[in-house]
Design a protein around this motif. Structure first.
Motif, short mmCIF file in Angstrom:
data_model
loop_
_atom_site.label_atom_id
_atom_site.label_comp_id
_atom_site.label_asym_id
_atom_site.label_seq_id
_atom_site.Cartn_x
_atom_site.Cartn_y
_atom_site.Cartn_z
N GLY A 1 -16.26 -18.30 -2.76
CA GLY A 1 -15.63 -17.37 -1.82
C GLY A 1 -14.13 -17.30 -1.96
N ARG B 1 -25.27 -26.60 -3.84
CA ARG B 1 -25.00 -26.87 -2.42
C ARG B 1 -25.56 -25.79 -1.50
NH1 ARG B 1 -23.41 -31.54 -3.53
NH2 ARG B 1 -21.38 -31.90 -4.47
N ALA C 1 -11.53 -31.18 -4.53
CA ALA C 1 -12.99 -31.14 -4.38
C ALA C 1 -13.49 -29.81 -3.82
CB ALA C 1 -13.45 -32.29 -3.50
N GLU D 1 -11.13 -22.62 -8.11
CA GLU D 1 -10.57 -21.32 -7.69
C GLU D 1 -9.07 -21.43 -7.48
OE1 GLU D 1 -13.41 -20.80 -4.36
OE2 GLU D 1 -14.16 -19.07 -5.48
N PHE E 1 -22.02 -20.14 -2.23
CA PHE E 1 -21.53 -19.23 -3.25
C PHE E 1 -20.00 -19.34 -3.26
CE2 PHE E 1 -20.58 -14.85 -4.91
CZ PHE E 1 -21.20 -15.03 -6.14
N CYS F 1 -12.52 -17.05 4.07
CA CYS F 1 -12.34 -16.65 2.67
C CYS F 1 -11.13 -15.73 2.51
CB CYS F 1 -13.59 -15.94 2.15
SG CYS F 1 -15.01 -17.03 2.00
N ALA G 1 -9.96 -32.02 -0.48
CA ALA G 1 -10.81 -30.89 -0.07
C ALA G 1 -9.97 -29.91 0.75
CB ALA G 1 -11.99 -31.41 0.75
N GLU H 1 -7.83 -39.18 0.33
CA GLU H 1 -9.01 -39.85 0.92
C GLU H 1 -10.15 -38.86 1.10
OE1 GLU H 1 -6.21 -39.15 2.42
OE2 GLU H 1 -6.66 -38.21 4.36
N LYS H 2 -9.85 -37.56 1.11
CA LYS H 2 -10.88 -36.51 1.16
C LYS H 2 -10.94 -35.74 -0.15
CE LYS H 2 -12.09 -37.39 5.39
NZ LYS H 2 -13.37 -38.09 5.60
N ARG H 3 -10.42 -36.37 -1.19
CA ARG H 3 -10.41 -35.77 -2.53
C ARG H 3 -9.75 -34.38 -2.51
NH1 ARG H 3 -11.34 -40.50 -2.20
NH2 ARG H 3 -13.07 -41.57 -3.25
N TYR I 1 -12.32 -32.65 -15.19
CA TYR I 1 -13.55 -31.91 -15.44
C TYR I 1 -13.68 -30.76 -14.46
CZ TYR I 1 -15.55 -34.91 -11.72
OH TYR I 1 -15.80 -35.59 -10.55
C1 1HE Z 1 -15.15 -34.26 0.85
C2 1HE Z 1 -15.34 -33.32 -0.19
C3 1HE Z 1 -15.46 -31.96 0.19
C4 1HE Z 1 -15.20 -35.28 -1.07
N1 1HE Z 1 -15.38 -31.65 1.50
N2 1HE Z 1 -15.09 -33.89 2.14
N3 1HE Z 1 -17.36 -28.93 -3.94
C5 1HE Z 1 -18.19 -29.94 -4.07
O1 1HE Z 1 -19.38 -29.77 -3.96
C6 1HE Z 1 -17.57 -31.28 -4.41
C7 1HE Z 1 -18.02 -32.33 -3.44
N4 1HE Z 1 -17.38 -33.60 -3.77
C8 1HE Z 1 -17.78 -34.40 -4.80
O2 1HE Z 1 -18.63 -34.04 -5.59
C9 1HE Z 1 -17.13 -35.74 -4.92
O3 1HE Z 1 -16.66 -36.12 -3.63
C10 1HE Z 1 -15.95 -35.78 -5.91
C11 1HE Z 1 -16.49 -35.64 -7.34
C12 1HE Z 1 -14.91 -34.70 -5.65
C13 1HE Z 1 -15.23 -37.14 -5.77
O4 1HE Z 1 -16.16 -38.18 -5.92
P1 1HE Z 1 -15.82 -39.65 -5.37
O5 1HE Z 1 -16.98 -40.54 -5.71
O6 1HE Z 1 -14.46 -40.05 -5.85
O7 1HE Z 1 -15.65 -39.51 -3.76
P2 1HE Z 1 -16.77 -39.46 -2.59
O8 1HE Z 1 -17.19 -40.84 -2.24
O9 1HE Z 1 -17.83 -38.48 -2.89
O10 1HE Z 1 -15.90 -38.84 -1.41
C14 1HE Z 1 -14.81 -39.55 -0.84
C15 1HE Z 1 -14.51 -38.94 0.49
O11 1HE Z 1 -14.06 -37.58 0.28
C16 1HE Z 1 -15.71 -38.84 1.40
O12 1HE Z 1 -15.25 -38.92 2.72
P3 1HE Z 1 -15.47 -40.25 3.62
O13 1HE Z 1 -14.82 -39.88 4.93
O14 1HE Z 1 -16.94 -40.46 3.67
O15 1HE Z 1 -14.75 -41.34 2.89
C17 1HE Z 1 -16.22 -37.45 1.12
O16 1HE Z 1 -16.97 -36.91 2.20
C18 1HE Z 1 -14.91 -36.71 1.01
N5 1HE Z 1 -15.07 -35.46 0.26
N6 1HE Z 1 -15.37 -33.98 -1.36
C19 1HE Z 1 -15.20 -32.61 2.42
N7 1HE Z 1 -15.62 -31.00 -0.72
C20 1HE Z 1 -14.34 -20.52 -0.24
S1 1HE Z 1 -15.86 -20.96 -0.88
C21 1HE Z 1 -15.57 -22.36 -1.86
C22 1HE Z 1 -16.88 -23.01 -2.21
C23 1HE Z 1 -16.74 -24.48 -2.51
O17 1HE Z 1 -15.68 -24.97 -2.81
S2 1HE Z 1 -18.14 -25.42 -2.36
C24 1HE Z 1 -17.54 -27.08 -2.48
C25 1HE Z 1 -17.79 -27.57 -3.83
#
Ligand code: 1HE
Length: 267
Positions: A149, A144, A69, A121, A147, A90, A34, A30-32, A136
């Motif tokens: 981490g 966003r 995600a 990662e 960077f 991190c 994350a 439900e949180k993909r 993908y």
């Molecule tokens: C999340 C997250 C998340 C989804 N953290 N809650 N990562 C990103 O920038 C990816 C961000 N996520 C997305 O682009 C999309 O959510 C997805 C492509 C992964 C999936 O899309 P979709 O249309 O199936 O789902 P959605 O409607 O966007 O999200 C569904 C729910 O998952 C929603 O929560 P809800 O409570 O509103 O239902 C979203 O908020 C939740 N969700 N992704 C938290 N990432 C150590 S440094 C590492 C740096 C990074 O990783 S930056 C993160 C990059």
């Protein structure tokens, strides 16, 4: 002996198979899937324990339509962390991912949908990646305001090279399909289920001797961090131990008496 109790885990679903292969599933679809702090701590615990608990190989998967995600952006936003706080976050990611990469137990990632940011990662810390037609890869950090981490500067750059990694994070470029395999983001792409293929591969790896797999899934990574001189030395020490292990004698004998399978080209 160290044991693993799946009931101790809430973020990960642990499913041990009869042949010593464990399916480890990120279980917040439900949180993909994350990566919040609790998930990372469970990854640390599991991968710290697995090498001593008789786990022969791991299939790492994500529940639902997406593998992972990346960083839990909501938790990160709500926590409003200080630089020192996020540095420590991190470092926990690195603890988990280093335990995976250097732990000595083969980890095969079964990928589908989004493998993005911290999800990439995580996947790049596995030893083998299997993708399906929906998979993908991307590094959305640039868009966003963030960077990487969790090791992307090391492992993603290792997989595809520095210039391609910079392009991915700078432009938000997405890779998928055969191109992703050709670049090195995954080693396998399947028409059907990446889980089926990953399980098949994990089972095959689990047929190797555990000490051999330990060397393959620990020494090779360690050796990459060394000078050529030290690497050759370390390789010799590891080969000294692995190539004289008593359990290997039966396999050598089977080659000598011609009962062991020969290496042949693919059909
Ligand atoms: C999340 C997250 C998340 C989804 N953290 N809650 N990562 C990103 O920038 C990816 C961000 N996520 C997305 O682009 C999309 O959510 C997805 C492509 C992964 C999936 O899309 P979709 O249309 O199936 O789902 P959605 O409607 O966007 O999200 C569904 C729910 O998952 C929603 O929560 P809800 O409570 O509103 O239902 C979203 O908020 C939740 N969700 N992704 C938290 N990432 C150590 S440094 C590492 C740096 C990074 O990783 S930056 C993160 C990059």
């Amino acid at each position: 002996p160290v044991t693993i109790d799946p009931r101790d885990y809430t973020r990960l679903a642990l499913d041990p198979q009869e042949d010593g292969v464990w399916i480890v599933t990120l279980n917040r679809p439900e949180k993909r899937n994350a990566l919040d702090l609790a998930t990372v701590e469970e990854l640390v615990t599991f991968f710290s324990t697995a090498p001593r608990a008789g786990v022969k190989a791991v299939v790492l998967a994500g529940a639902g339509q997406h593998f992972c995600a990346g960083l839990d952006l909501i938790e990160h936003h709500d926590a409003d962390r200080s630089p020192a706080d996020f540095m420590h976050v991190c470092l926990r990611w690195h603890e988990a991912f280093n335990k995976m990469e250097y732990g000595g137990v083969p980890v095969v990632a079964a990928l589908q949908g989004a493998v993005v940011g911290g999800g990439l990662e995580l996947a790049s810390s596995a030893h083998v990646r299997v993708m399906d037609q929906t998979t993908y890869f991307a590094l959305p950090e640039g868009q966003r305001g963030l960077f990487t981490g969790g090791g992307a500067t090391i492992r993603v750059a290792d997989l595809i090279g520095k210039a391609r990694m910079i392009d991915m994070i700078l432009m938000g470029r997405v890779y998928q399909g055969q191109e992703a395999v050709d670049l090195g983001l995954a080693q396998y792409i399947v028409e059907g289920s990446s889980m089926d293929k990953a399980l098949e591969l994990a089972r095959r790896a689990a047929e190797n001797l555990p000490l051999t797999n330990f060397a393959i899934c620990s020494a090779i990574s360690h050796v990459q961090n060394m000078s050529a001189l030290d690497a050759a030395y370390a390789e010799s020490v590891v080969a000294g131990i692995v190539n004289t292990q008593p359990d290997a004698r039966a396999r050598l004998a089977a080659f000598a008496d011609k009962s062991a399978a020969r290496v042949r080209p693919n059909e």
